[in-house]
Design a protein around this motif. Sequence first.
Motif, short mmCIF file in Angstrom:
data_model
loop_
_atom_site.label_atom_id
_atom_site.label_comp_id
_atom_site.label_asym_id
_atom_site.label_seq_id
_atom_site.Cartn_x
_atom_site.Cartn_y
_atom_site.Cartn_z
N ARG A 56 1.72 9.30 -6.28
CA ARG A 56 1.92 10.80 -5.92
C ARG A 56 2.98 11.37 -7.11
NH1 ARG A 56 1.75 10.05 -0.29
NH2 ARG A 56 3.92 9.12 -0.43
N THR A 86 0.80 -1.28 -0.10
CA THR A 86 0.08 0.01 -0.02
C THR A 86 0.81 1.26 0.03
OG1 THR A 86 -1.80 -0.99 1.21
CG2 THR A 86 -1.85 1.20 1.31
N ARG A 87 1.82 1.33 0.98
CA ARG A 87 2.76 2.53 0.92
C ARG A 87 3.26 2.61 -0.32
NH1 ARG A 87 7.95 2.55 1.37
NH2 ARG A 87 8.05 0.46 2.10
N VAL A 139 -5.62 8.51 -3.45
CA VAL A 139 -5.61 7.14 -2.98
C VAL A 139 -6.03 6.88 -1.87
CG1 VAL A 139 -4.03 5.18 -2.90
CG2 VAL A 139 -3.44 6.85 -4.71
N GLU A 194 1.01 4.14 -2.89
CA GLU A 194 0.69 5.64 -2.59
C GLU A 194 1.98 6.53 -2.95
OE1 GLU A 194 -2.21 4.86 1.22
OE2 GLU A 194 -0.26 5.33 1.44
#
Length: 155
Positions: A36, A28-29, A44, A32
Amino acid sequence: MASADGENGGDIGTVVDILLVEPNPGDTRLFEENFRDGKLVNAVHAVENGEDALDFVYQRGEYEDKPQPDLVLIEPQLPGMSGMEFLTELKSDPELGDVPVVVLTSSRVGEQIVKSNDVEADEYMQKPVQTDEFIRFAQDVGDFWFAIVKNETGD
């Protein structure tokens, strides 16, 4: 969906609300961070399971103030409700069935397994494994999104 200048449309300033359904916090990180850095102005929103994903799209409970997603990226293997169960429910809803869904597969074999469940997503993309693959993945999602917008506007 609204653009950075307040107009609706498919220009590069369009804010795209992406719902990422991913059980792995590390992935997930990475998603994201790379979105960006991508060419879309993204918002997101991430959840870890199918139940939360349904609550998000139906704007229930803790997600009642969240925007309707423009695009859903979903991992098929989720704790609790599977990605396929989520997809089946979403696509059977007359109001939400048109929300584009990208199923994140681990391989071509994974894509075939997903398709064998008789549930059709709008797109299947191989989930990045290496950090540098996430950059290309974010670009591919952007290209997919712009193709949808272009189709809808007839440009």
